[in-house]
Design an enzyme around this catalytic site. Structure first.
Site, PDB file in Angstrom:
ATOM      1  N   THR A   1       9.188  -2.922  -2.031  1.00 16.39           N
ATOM      2  CA  THR A   1       8.171  -1.903  -1.795  1.00 16.39           C
ATOM      3  C   THR A   1       7.661  -2.109  -0.378  1.00 16.39           C
ATOM      4  O   THR A   1       7.363  -3.247   0.022  1.00 16.39           O
ATOM      5  CB  THR A   1       7.061  -1.930  -2.871  1.00 16.39           C
ATOM      6  OG1 THR A   1       6.143  -0.864  -2.591  1.00 16.39           O
ATOM      7  CG2 THR A   1       6.311  -3.241  -2.933  1.00 16.39           C
ATOM      8  N   GLU A   2       7.623  -1.016   0.399  1.00 14.93           N
ATOM      9  CA  GLU A   2       7.458  -1.170   1.845  1.00 14.93           C
ATOM     10  C   GLU A   2       6.084  -1.673   2.250  1.00 14.93           C
ATOM     11  O   GLU A   2       5.892  -2.080   3.389  1.00 14.93           O
ATOM     12  CB  GLU A   2       7.807   0.126   2.581  1.00 14.93           C
ATOM     13  CG  GLU A   2       6.944   1.328   2.232  1.00 14.93           C
ATOM     14  CD  GLU A   2       7.570   2.191   1.154  1.00 14.93           C
ATOM     15  OE1 GLU A   2       8.285   1.641   0.293  1.00 14.93           O
ATOM     16  OE2 GLU A   2       7.331   3.417   1.174  1.00 14.93           O
ATOM     17  N   ASN A   3       5.122  -1.642   1.327  1.00 16.95           N
ATOM     18  CA  ASN A   3       3.831  -2.209   1.680  1.00 16.95           C
ATOM     19  C   ASN A   3       3.838  -3.734   1.633  1.00 16.95           C
ATOM     20  O   ASN A   3       2.808  -4.358   1.900  1.00 16.95           O
ATOM     21  CB  ASN A   3       2.714  -1.629   0.803  1.00 16.95           C
ATOM     22  CG  ASN A   3       2.999  -1.744  -0.670  1.00 16.95           C
ATOM     23  OD1 ASN A   3       4.084  -1.420  -1.132  1.00 16.95           O
ATOM     24  ND2 ASN A   3       2.039  -2.234  -1.423  1.00 16.95           N
TER      25      ASN A   3
END
Lengths: 246, 230
Positions: free
Chosen positions: A74-76
């Site tokens: 997840t890019e966060n």
């Protein structure tokens, strides 16, 4: 373009051996969202690092068998993301890119944003699955902005994902509500990325974007000829394809 | 040398009108809500804010926007279901928006902190967000020139600080914090707890104290609940 192992055309030899049976290949009609998610999940190789976009692509995780060894990014800032958190598991410091509380799996890791996007841009992420407004026959993607003058634009990580992942899969309904094909000769909406999409999974067919044109790998509840009437670009039927109702 | 600020108000007291501020957080995870609300009470205006989003609900960055203190926002994803204060200011023409792809945003901040003058990135090539920017083809691939984003201040939220300014973070609340800490003249970190030197295992330090100028424990801070993180 694909750097991943070729996908076998025969569903009896799935890319992920323990994948659940695909309800899709019966040819009985257009696929529902869950059935389409199962088709995408079947095509994700064992051990792949994968980012699932917000919305429909998230459903793919429900169809990855526990022994697939697939690691979700997840890019966060997390690898090894687990299912959505419930009850006491909810932690405001542990969310996915859609800002939904999630859980961590054994082997998970956290990292800052520059590292997270280096994973994409640097070619370390195998696959991302995104939604789309339109995909062109060259694999151009439009999924961030309708271009409407009163719309507040928001892009998030879509451009980084589409351009950075080694393979970008799109999941969408083939037709708009007005019945227009979203697979087009040229995108009418502002682009997210140029020539970045390698496959398009839709409720009516799976399309492979090849250097020499668009190939139909399988259809769902529609003949290849009827599909060609709906889509305004030249299509080629893959060798060994499984036309749903032909 | 890191200073331990007695209150969040004291920590942000010297932020002037017109300052450019990096604000950590992805949504509310990692957002330094208490520092931002001290900034609302302090009155600085005409601010340029760099954040992934443009405020959520009523607190923190949303409150700063609602108070009319933000002249410009540089972000990747302003529009959310609870970004009504930004939406209203934007539609009223009261706030300028520079939209940046999320990874370019992180890398532009990283470049500033690392002393990089500019960099070529494939992200955004051929899209409206690359219009007017220099493009170069390198080994058959197209790249867009992007410039660093540096700031006067960084306001970030970490988990535990020690008296040397070393920081640890919690889970996905880490997000932009470590990168933003490197890219501002003055970096201010709100934390749940400050421990003595040696209280954080050097192997577990995520942001070394050299990047941190002030730490503060907000009065409302909750005790850290994961002791192994220290």
């Amino acid at each position: 373009m694909s750097t991943l192992p070729a996908v076998p055309a025969d569903p009896a030899v799935p890319a992920v051996p323990a994948a659940p049976a695909v309800p899709a290949s019966s040819g009985s009609g257009p696929l529902g969202r869950d059935a389409l998610a199962a088709v995408v999940a079947r095509d994700i190789p064992i051990g792949a690092y994968v980012n699932l976009g917000i919305g429909q692509p998230t459903l793919v995780s429900n169809h990855l068998p526990p022994d697939s060894g697939v690691t979700l990014h997840t890019e966060n800032g997390m690898l090894g993301m687990g299912p959505e958190a419930t009850g006491d598991e909810v932690d405001p410091d542990l969310i996915n890119a859609g800002k939904i509380p999630v859980t961590e799996l054994p082997g998970a890791s956290y990292f800052h944003h520059a590292d997270s996007f280096a994973m994409m841009r640097g070619g370390h992420l195998d696959i991302c699955v995104l939604g789309a407004y339109q995909v062109s026959q060259a694999g151009d993607l439009a999924n961030w902005h309708t271009g409407a003058p009163d719309a507040i634009p928001a892009v998030g990580g879509a451009m980084d994902l589409a351009t950075g992942a080694r393979d970008t899969f799109v999941m969408m309904n083939l037709l708009t509500r007005e019945g227009e094909s979203k697979l087009v000769e040229r995108c009418r909406y502002p682009l997210t990325g140029v020539a970045c999409v390698s496959r398009v999974y839709t409720d009516l067919a799976v399309f492979l974007i090849e250097p020499d044109g668009v190939v139909v790998r399988e259809t769902f509840g529609i003949s290849f000829e009827d599909l060609c009437d709906l889509v305004p670009i030249p299509l080629r039927l893959a060798e060994g394809a499984r036309p749903g109702s032909a | 040398m890191v200073a331990i600020s007695p209150t969040v108000e004291a920590a942000v007291a010297d932020i002037p009108d017109g300052a450019t501020i990096l604000v950590g957080g992805f949504g509310t995870a990692g957002q330094p809500v208490e520092l931002l609300e001290a900034l609302v009470r302090g009155g600085a205006s005409g601010l340029t804010i760099v954040n992934n989003n443009a405020g959520n609900g009523e607190v923190g960055l949303a409150a700063l926007i609602a108070a009319g203190r933000v002249r410009k926002i540089i972000c990747s994803f302003p529009r959310q279901h609870d970004s009504h204060h930004f939406d209203a200011a934007y539609r009223a023409g009261a706030i300028e928006l520079e939209l940046v792809p999320q990874g370019n945003l992180a890398e532009r901040i990283r470049a500033a902190g690392a002393g990089i003058g500019a960099f070529f990135t494939p992200t955004g090539y051929g899209t409206p967000l690359a219009e007017g920017k220099e493009v170069r083809e390198i080994d058959g691939r197209h790249y867009v020139l992007e410039l660093p984003i540096r700031a006067d201040f960084a306001l970030i939220k970490a988990h535990v600080a020690d008296e040397a300014g070393n920081l640890t973070y919690r889970k996905t609340a880490r997000n932009f914090g470590p990168v933003m800490a490197t890219a501002a003249t003055t970096t201010i970190a709100q934390v749940s707890q400050v421990v003595p030197r040696g209280g954080i295992d050097p192997e577990n330090v995520v942001t070394p104290g050299i990047f941190v100028d002030r730490v503060v424990v907000p009065a409302t801070a909750t005790e850290p609940h994961h002791e192994e993180d220290q």
